[in-house]
Motif scaffolding. Structure first.
Motif, PDB file in Angstrom:
ATOM      1  N   GLY A  18       0.661  -1.277   0.119  1.00  0.00           N
ATOM      2  CA  GLY A  18      -0.091  -0.083   0.103  1.00  0.00           C
ATOM      3  C   GLY A  18       0.770   1.168   0.139  1.00  0.00           C
ATOM      4  N   MET A  19       1.609   1.477   1.039  1.00  0.00           N
ATOM      5  CA  MET A  19       2.813   2.606   1.186  1.00  0.00           C
ATOM      6  C   MET A  19       3.952   2.005   1.645  1.00  0.00           C
ATOM      7  SD  MET A  19       1.989   6.289   3.108  1.00  0.00           S
ATOM      8  CE  MET A  19       0.735   6.567   2.129  1.00  0.00           C
ATOM      9  N   MET A  20       4.945   2.353   0.936  1.00  0.00           N
ATOM     10  CA  MET A  20       6.405   2.062   1.257  1.00  0.00           C
ATOM     11  C   MET A  20       6.716   3.095   2.427  1.00  0.00           C
ATOM     12  SD  MET A  20       7.553  -0.537  -0.280  1.00  0.00           S
ATOM     13  CE  MET A  20       9.266  -0.894  -0.231  1.00  0.00           C
ATOM     14  N   GLY A  21       7.839   2.773   2.994  1.00  0.00           N
ATOM     15  CA  GLY A  21       8.257   3.454   4.232  1.00  0.00           C
ATOM     16  C   GLY A  21       8.919   4.883   3.700  1.00  0.00           C
ATOM     17  N   VAL A  68       6.855   8.036   5.732  1.00  0.00           N
ATOM     18  CA  VAL A  68       7.783   8.818   6.357  1.00  0.00           C
ATOM     19  C   VAL A  68       7.490  10.422   5.811  1.00  0.00           C
ATOM     20  CG1 VAL A  68       9.915   9.813   7.095  1.00  0.00           C
ATOM     21  CG2 VAL A  68       9.370   7.461   7.212  1.00  0.00           C
ATOM     22  N   ARG A  69       7.345  10.598   4.741  1.00  0.00           N
ATOM     23  CA  ARG A  69       7.172  11.771   4.011  1.00  0.00           C
ATOM     24  C   ARG A  69       5.674  12.334   4.427  1.00  0.00           C
ATOM     25  NH1 ARG A  69       9.210   9.285  -0.342  1.00  0.00           N
ATOM     26  NH2 ARG A  69      11.118   9.924  -1.053  1.00  0.00           N
ATOM     27  N   GLU A  70       4.769  11.338   4.417  1.00  0.00           N
ATOM     28  CA  GLU A  70       3.258  11.905   4.945  1.00  0.00           C
ATOM     29  C   GLU A  70       3.380  12.150   6.420  1.00  0.00           C
ATOM     30  OE1 GLU A  70      -0.467  12.870   4.649  1.00  0.00           O
ATOM     31  OE2 GLU A  70       0.639  12.406   3.105  1.00  0.00           O
ATOM     32  N   LEU A  71       4.178  11.856   7.274  1.00  0.00           N
ATOM     33  CA  LEU A  71       4.408  12.150   8.621  1.00  0.00           C
ATOM     34  C   LEU A  71       4.890  13.360   8.732  1.00  0.00           C
ATOM     35  CD1 LEU A  71       6.323   9.093  10.429  1.00  0.00           C
ATOM     36  CD2 LEU A  71       3.768  10.020  10.756  1.00  0.00           C
ATOM     37  N   ARG A  72       5.797  13.774   7.840  1.00  0.00           N
ATOM     38  CA  ARG A  72       6.584  14.926   7.995  1.00  0.00           C
ATOM     39  C   ARG A  72       5.841  16.003   7.342  1.00  0.00           C
ATOM     40  NH1 ARG A  72       9.439  12.836  11.760  1.00  0.00           N
ATOM     41  NH2 ARG A  72      11.572  12.120  11.232  1.00  0.00           N
ATOM     42  N   VAL A 130       8.581  13.806  15.432  1.00  0.00           N
ATOM     43  CA  VAL A 130       9.146  12.696  16.208  1.00  0.00           C
ATOM     44  C   VAL A 130      10.238  11.950  15.562  1.00  0.00           C
ATOM     45  CG1 VAL A 130       6.890  12.656  17.558  1.00  0.00           C
ATOM     46  CG2 VAL A 130       7.373  11.054  15.492  1.00  0.00           C
ATOM     47  N   PRO A 131      11.110  11.369  16.381  1.00  0.00           N
ATOM     48  CA  PRO A 131      11.868  10.501  15.574  1.00  0.00           C
ATOM     49  C   PRO A 131      11.447   9.506  15.033  1.00  0.00           C
ATOM     50  CG  PRO A 131      12.697  11.042  17.995  1.00  0.00           C
ATOM     51  CD  PRO A 131      11.227  11.592  17.643  1.00  0.00           C
ATOM     52  N   VAL A 132      12.204   9.023  13.789  1.00  0.00           N
ATOM     53  CA  VAL A 132      11.712   7.750  13.133  1.00  0.00           C
ATOM     54  C   VAL A 132      12.848   7.078  12.995  1.00  0.00           C
ATOM     55  CG1 VAL A 132      10.608   7.124  10.927  1.00  0.00           C
ATOM     56  CG2 VAL A 132       9.698   8.952  11.754  1.00  0.00           C
ATOM     57  N   VAL A 133      12.601   5.573  13.217  1.00  0.00           N
ATOM     58  CA  VAL A 133      13.472   4.662  13.149  1.00  0.00           C
ATOM     59  C   VAL A 133      13.002   3.659  11.915  1.00  0.00           C
ATOM     60  CG1 VAL A 133      14.754   2.388  14.100  1.00  0.00           C
ATOM     61  CG2 VAL A 133      14.592   4.540  15.467  1.00  0.00           C
ATOM     62  N   VAL A 134      13.558   3.488  10.955  1.00  0.00           N
ATOM     63  CA  VAL A 134      13.194   2.598   9.754  1.00  0.00           C
ATOM     64  C   VAL A 134      14.101   1.200   9.980  1.00  0.00           C
ATOM     65  CG1 VAL A 134      13.074   2.201   7.224  1.00  0.00           C
ATOM     66  CG2 VAL A 134      12.721   4.454   8.284  1.00  0.00           C
ATOM     67  N   LEU A 135      13.522   0.033   9.873  1.00  0.00           N
ATOM     68  CA  LEU A 135      14.162  -1.061  10.048  1.00  0.00           C
ATOM     69  C   LEU A 135      13.681  -1.824   8.683  1.00  0.00           C
ATOM     70  CD1 LEU A 135      13.131  -2.343  13.752  1.00  0.00           C
ATOM     71  CD2 LEU A 135      15.306  -1.165  13.020  1.00  0.00           C
ATOM     72  N   SER A 136      15.011  -2.236   8.092  1.00  0.00           N
ATOM     73  CA  SER A 136      14.804  -2.810   6.888  1.00  0.00           C
ATOM     74  C   SER A 136      15.577  -3.979   6.595  1.00  0.00           C
ATOM     75  CB  SER A 136      15.014  -1.837   5.772  1.00  0.00           C
ATOM     76  OG  SER A 136      14.872  -2.400   4.387  1.00  0.00           O
ATOM     77  N   GLY A 137      15.560  -4.785   5.840  1.00  0.00           N
ATOM     78  CA  GLY A 137      16.289  -5.825   5.472  1.00  0.00           C
ATOM     79  C   GLY A 137      16.963  -5.701   4.131  1.00  0.00           C
ATOM     80  N   MET A 138      16.756  -4.245   3.760  1.00  0.00           N
ATOM     81  CA  MET A 138      17.620  -3.750   2.457  1.00  0.00           C
ATOM     82  C   MET A 138      18.571  -2.714   2.674  1.00  0.00           C
ATOM     83  SD  MET A 138      13.803  -3.805   0.145  1.00  0.00           S
ATOM     84  CE  MET A 138      14.863  -3.061  -1.201  1.00  0.00           C
ATOM     85  N   ALA A 139      19.778  -3.299   2.838  1.00  0.00           N
ATOM     86  CA  ALA A 139      20.975  -2.287   3.020  1.00  0.00           C
ATOM     87  C   ALA A 139      20.913  -1.213   1.941  1.00  0.00           C
ATOM     88  CB  ALA A 139      22.265  -2.911   3.125  1.00  0.00           C
ATOM     89  N   ASP A 140      20.471  -1.321   0.602  1.00  0.00           N
ATOM     90  CA  ASP A 140      20.752  -0.361  -0.378  1.00  0.00           C
ATOM     91  C   ASP A 140      19.322   0.601  -0.391  1.00  0.00           C
ATOM     92  OD1 ASP A 140      18.796  -2.266  -1.223  1.00  0.00           O
ATOM     93  OD2 ASP A 140      19.669  -2.195  -3.286  1.00  0.00           O
ATOM     94  N   ALA A 141      18.449   0.448   0.513  1.00  0.00           N
ATOM     95  CA  ALA A 141      17.270   1.436   0.429  1.00  0.00           C
ATOM     96  C   ALA A 141      17.491   2.775   1.277  1.00  0.00           C
ATOM     97  CB  ALA A 141      15.988   0.479   0.901  1.00  0.00           C
ATOM     98  N   ASN A 172      18.971   5.189   0.894  1.00  0.00           N
ATOM     99  CA  ASN A 172      19.325   6.583   0.202  1.00  0.00           C
ATOM    100  C   ASN A 172      17.598   7.141  -0.049  1.00  0.00           C
ATOM    101  OD1 ASN A 172      18.575   4.550  -1.699  1.00  0.00           O
ATOM    102  ND2 ASN A 172      20.189   5.351  -3.112  1.00  0.00           N
ATOM    103  N   GLU A 173      16.749   6.225  -0.180  1.00  0.00           N
ATOM    104  CA  GLU A 173      15.297   6.728  -0.230  1.00  0.00           C
ATOM    105  C   GLU A 173      14.785   7.793   0.812  1.00  0.00           C
ATOM    106  OE1 GLU A 173      12.701   3.460  -1.504  1.00  0.00           O
ATOM    107  OE2 GLU A 173      14.333   2.243  -2.015  1.00  0.00           O
ATOM    108  N   TYR A 174      15.639   7.599   1.994  1.00  0.00           N
ATOM    109  CA  TYR A 174      15.082   8.407   3.186  1.00  0.00           C
ATOM    110  C   TYR A 174      15.706   9.663   3.196  1.00  0.00           C
ATOM    111  CZ  TYR A 174      12.524   4.316   4.312  1.00  0.00           C
ATOM    112  OH  TYR A 174      11.513   3.241   4.456  1.00  0.00           O
ATOM    113  N   GLU A 175      16.643   9.941   2.355  1.00  0.00           N
ATOM    114  CA  GLU A 175      17.559  11.272   2.191  1.00  0.00           C
ATOM    115  C   GLU A 175      16.619  12.379   2.481  1.00  0.00           C
ATOM    116  OE1 GLU A 175      21.062  13.313  -0.269  1.00  0.00           O
ATOM    117  OE2 GLU A 175      20.744  11.269  -0.193  1.00  0.00           O
ATOM    118  N   GLY A 176      17.108  13.231   3.387  1.00  0.00           N
ATOM    119  CA  GLY A 176      16.387  14.630   3.860  1.00  0.00           C
ATOM    120  C   GLY A 176      15.102  14.157   4.784  1.00  0.00           C
ATOM    121  N   LEU A 177      14.804  12.981   5.034  1.00  0.00           N
ATOM    122  CA  LEU A 177      13.469  12.765   6.051  1.00  0.00           C
ATOM    123  C   LEU A 177      13.943  12.696   7.399  1.00  0.00           C
ATOM    124  CD1 LEU A 177      11.725  10.312   3.395  1.00  0.00           C
ATOM    125  CD2 LEU A 177      11.218  12.581   4.148  1.00  0.00           C
TER     126      LEU A 177
END
Length: 128
Positions: A63-66, A70-74, A80-91, A93-98
């Protein structure tokens, strides 16, 4: 709906229930949302929103990726602080500036408790 200190957002019910149990055993209050849509609904409840101090979210959710969550939260002025837990090390960079803390799963319980304590038991400085 009672207030919770931490919102855990994950479509994997076992993982979210496990994280909630770990954090509650460590003296925290946590609520679970099965995905971004449910989390955003919870944030519409003023009493819930005002007591929230931390969001822990999965990266891959239906439905909606992380990053979009997070963009919607912001966009809703949720600083508030946001911790993203992922099995994808290369993802990460998708959170840059968030302004998130990105960690790779599996994330051991003692590290989760320590990270949450470092975020909630010391003054949080949000970068601009």
């Amino acid at each position: 709906m009672s207030s919770a200190e931490i919102l855990i957002v994950d479509d994997n019910a076992v993982q979210s229930a496990t994280r909630r149990a770990i954090l509650e055993r460590a003296g925290r209050t946590a609520e679970v949302a099965s995905g971004a849509a449910q989390a955003l609904e919870l944030l519409e409840v003023e009493g819930f929103r005002s007591g929230l101090s931390l969001v822990i979210t999965d990266h891959c959710m239906p439905g909606m990726m992380g990053p979009d969550f997070v963009r919607e939260l912001r966009a809703r002025r949720m600083g508030v602080p946001v911790v993203v837990l992922s099995g994808m090390a290369d993802a990460e960079n998708e959170y840059e500036g968030l302004n998130v803390i990105y960690r790779i799963k599996p994330f051991p319980p003692d590290m989760l408790i320590s990270l949450v304590a470092s975020l909630l038991d010391t003054p949080y400085q949000q970068s601009a």
